[in-house]
Structure formats: structure tokens, C-alpha cells
Design an enzyme around this catalytic site. Structure first.
Site, PDB file in Angstrom:
ATOM      1  N   GLU A  98       0.848  -1.200   0.000  1.00 48.83           N
ATOM      2  CA  GLU A  98       0.000   0.000   0.000  1.00 48.83           C
ATOM      3  C   GLU A  98       0.881   1.247   0.000  1.00 48.83           C
ATOM      4  O   GLU A  98       2.030   1.203   0.460  1.00 48.83           O
ATOM      5  CB  GLU A  98      -0.905  -0.064   1.243  1.00 48.83           C
ATOM      6  CG  GLU A  98      -1.762   1.137   1.533  1.00 48.83           C
ATOM      7  CD  GLU A  98      -2.830   1.445   0.488  1.00 48.83           C
ATOM      8  OE1 GLU A  98      -2.470   1.492  -0.695  1.00 48.83           O
ATOM      9  OE2 GLU A  98      -3.991   1.669   0.865  1.00 48.83           O
ATOM     10  N   ASP A  99       0.355   2.342  -0.511  1.00 52.58           N
ATOM     11  CA  ASP A  99       1.128   3.594  -0.525  1.00 52.58           C
ATOM     12  C   ASP A  99       1.146   4.270   0.838  1.00 52.58           C
ATOM     13  O   ASP A  99       2.188   4.648   1.348  1.00 52.58           O
ATOM     14  CB  ASP A  99       0.638   4.547  -1.633  1.00 52.58           C
ATOM     15  CG  ASP A  99      -0.877   4.774  -1.613  1.00 52.58           C
ATOM     16  OD1 ASP A  99      -1.564   4.248  -0.712  1.00 52.58           O
ATOM     17  OD2 ASP A  99      -1.375   5.485  -2.501  1.00 52.58           O
ATOM     18  N   ASP A 102      -3.962   5.635   6.283  1.00 51.34           N
ATOM     19  CA  ASP A 102      -4.483   6.880   6.855  1.00 51.34           C
ATOM     20  C   ASP A 102      -5.488   6.497   7.955  1.00 51.34           C
ATOM     21  O   ASP A 102      -5.069   6.132   9.060  1.00 51.34           O
ATOM     22  CB  ASP A 102      -5.109   7.668   5.688  1.00 51.34           C
ATOM     23  CG  ASP A 102      -5.512   9.070   6.044  1.00 51.34           C
ATOM     24  OD1 ASP A 102      -4.717   9.795   6.651  1.00 51.34           O
ATOM     25  OD2 ASP A 102      -6.642   9.471   5.692  1.00 51.34           O
TER      26      ASP A 102
HETATM   27  P1  IMP Z   1      -7.535   5.053   4.523  1.00 57.97           P
HETATM   28  O1  IMP Z   1      -8.587   4.101   4.076  1.00 57.97           O
HETATM   29  O2  IMP Z   1      -8.139   6.258   5.186  1.00 57.97           O
HETATM   30  O3  IMP Z   1      -6.456   4.433   5.369  1.00 57.97           O
HETATM   31  O4  IMP Z   1      -6.900   5.670   3.236  1.00 57.97           O
HETATM   32  C1  IMP Z   1      -5.975   5.004   2.502  1.00 57.97           C
HETATM   33  C2  IMP Z   1      -5.965   5.492   1.071  1.00 57.97           C
HETATM   34  O5  IMP Z   1      -6.237   6.877   0.984  1.00 57.97           O
HETATM   35  C3  IMP Z   1      -4.589   5.294   0.504  1.00 57.97           C
HETATM   36  O6  IMP Z   1      -4.541   4.099  -0.219  1.00 57.97           O
HETATM   37  C4  IMP Z   1      -4.425   6.487  -0.408  1.00 57.97           C
HETATM   38  O7  IMP Z   1      -4.853   6.154  -1.701  1.00 57.97           O
HETATM   39  C5  IMP Z   1      -5.342   7.531   0.139  1.00 57.97           C
HETATM   40  N1  IMP Z   1      -4.585   8.528   0.916  1.00 57.97           N
HETATM   41  C6  IMP Z   1      -4.549   8.694   2.254  1.00 57.97           C
HETATM   42  N2  IMP Z   1      -3.744   9.693   2.614  1.00 57.97           N
HETATM   43  C7  IMP Z   1      -3.240  10.185   1.467  1.00 57.97           C
HETATM   44  C8  IMP Z   1      -2.301  11.235   1.176  1.00 57.97           C
HETATM   45  O8  IMP Z   1      -1.768  11.947   2.034  1.00 57.97           O
HETATM   46  N3  IMP Z   1      -2.025  11.419  -0.141  1.00 57.97           N
HETATM   47  C9  IMP Z   1      -2.567  10.684  -1.141  1.00 57.97           C
HETATM   48  N4  IMP Z   1      -3.429   9.686  -0.914  1.00 57.97           N
HETATM   49  C10 IMP Z   1      -3.770   9.447   0.379  1.00 57.97           C
HETATM   50 MG    MG Z   2      -4.419   4.077  -2.391  1.00 56.89          MG
END
Ligand code: IMP
Ligand code: MG
Length: 178
Positions: A98-99, A102
């Protein structure tokens, strides 16, 4: 530096070192084991293509697409699987790439989905982690860098589908999305 980038958070040089160190850890842990490396599209492509080249083991790769973001900088919390694994995960050991983690919603959903479908193990290798943003408990097994609560772009990461091609990770200027 790109005009919409406020500052460079992780330089190209530092990314190279980080990726090598993650690859060595994975190589050690998965030595002698079968596993499938699963990239979450599209954010993981740049990281995963660099990471896999540094791992001197035999393994398959696959990709999934999960979506939780609209166009903005906040996760909607609702995750959908847009493209599932190409193979049956039953009894497989999977390493998700994963990148950035968050809220944790995306990975939480994807891990549950894969475990429900019979995966033997699911581990997570993320390039970046924003632990202060977590809404569901999730600790990546491999993490390149813990970063503050900033919106980052580059090295695969986008804002509104742009900036994935930047060779570094930068903080996006607030004026771009506010
Ligand atoms: P989560 O489900 O909130 O953990 O979000 C994860 C996804 O949100 C990652 O796979 C990213 O694609 C996107 N994401 C979260 N933070 C960032 C950021 O700072 N920059 C770009 N994409 C983000
Ligand atoms: Mg992503």
C-alpha cells in the site's frame, strides 16, 4: 520541485534506501515461503515496482482496486472492492503493498475481505503511515516511514489523480485543495 508542492518530505535518495531496507526485511521473513504480493492500485504501483525488484525470492504478484476516497483529501469511510484478486486467496499467504495508511478503513476492509475468502495470512507493507489519523486499529507489518498528518503526493500518491509521477514524496500545498 513541482509548483503545487510545499516541501519535499521524502527525497528520491531516501526513498531508495527505505525501499531497499523494506525489501531486505521481507526477503528474510518470507525466505522459503510461498506468497503473493498484492498491490492496491493505483497508489502502490511505483513503490511496488521498485520494491519487488529488490526482493530476491520467487513470488507471484497480483493487484486489487479498492476505493474509499472521492476526489478530496478525506476518506469517505465506505470501502468498495472495484477489482478483486485474480486468483482464489484460499490458503494463500498474501502480502499487501500500500502507498499510505491513513484512517485504516481501506486496509481493514481489504484484509477482512481476503481473510473471509480463506486467505491463510495477510500482511501489510506500506510505504507511509499516518498513525495519528487512525480510525480503526491497524498496525502495518512493514512500514517505510511514519509521517505527520499532511496530505502527500508523488511516488504513486495522487491528489485528484495527479502527481503520481513525481520521483519524491512531497507535501501538497493547501491552496490546491482548500
Ligand atoms: P484510509 O482508508 O483512510 O487508510 O486511506 C488510505 C488510502 O487513501 C490510501 O490508499 C491512499 O490512496 C489515500 N490517501 C490517504 N492519505 C493520502 C495522502 O496523504 N495522499 C494521497 N493519498 C492518500
Ligand atoms: Mg491508495
Amino acid at each position: 520541485m513541482h509548483k503545487n508542492v510545499e516541501s519535499i518530505l521524502i527525497s528520491q535518495q531516501k526513498l531508495e534506501k527505505t525501499v531497499k531496507s523494506l525489501a531486505k526485511q521481507i526477503e528474510k521473513d518470507y525466505n522459503g515461503k510461498e506468497f503473493i504480493m498484492v498491490g492496491l492500485l493505483k497508489g502502490s504501483v511505483v513503490f511496488m515496482s521498485d520494491l519487488m525488484k529488490q526482493i530476491d525470492l520467487d513470488f507471484e504478484i497480483d493487484f486489487m482496486v479498492a476505493s474509499s476516497y472521492g476526489g478530496g483529501t478525506e476518506s469517505s469511510g465506505k470501502v468498495k472492492i472495484i477489482k478483486d484478486l485474480g486468483v482464489d486467496p484460499r490458503d494463500k499467504d498474501l502480502l499487501i503493498v500500500e502507498d499510505v495508511v491513513d484512517s485504516g478503513n481501506t486496509l481493514n476492509f481489504v484484509i477482512n475481505h481476503l481473510m473471509t475468502n480463506g486467505a491463510r495470512s495477510v500482511k501489510v507493507c506500506t510505504l507511509c503511515d499516518k498513525p495519528s489519523r487512525r480510525k480503526v486499529p491497524l498496525t502495518p507489518d512493514y512500514c517505510g516511514a511514519e509521517i505527520p498528518d499532511e496530505f502527500i503526493v508523488g511516488y504513486g500518491l495522487d491528489y485528484d489523480e495527479l502527481y503520481r509521477n513525481l520521483p519524491y514524496i512531497g507535501v501538497l500545498k493547501r491552496s490546491v485543495y482548500e
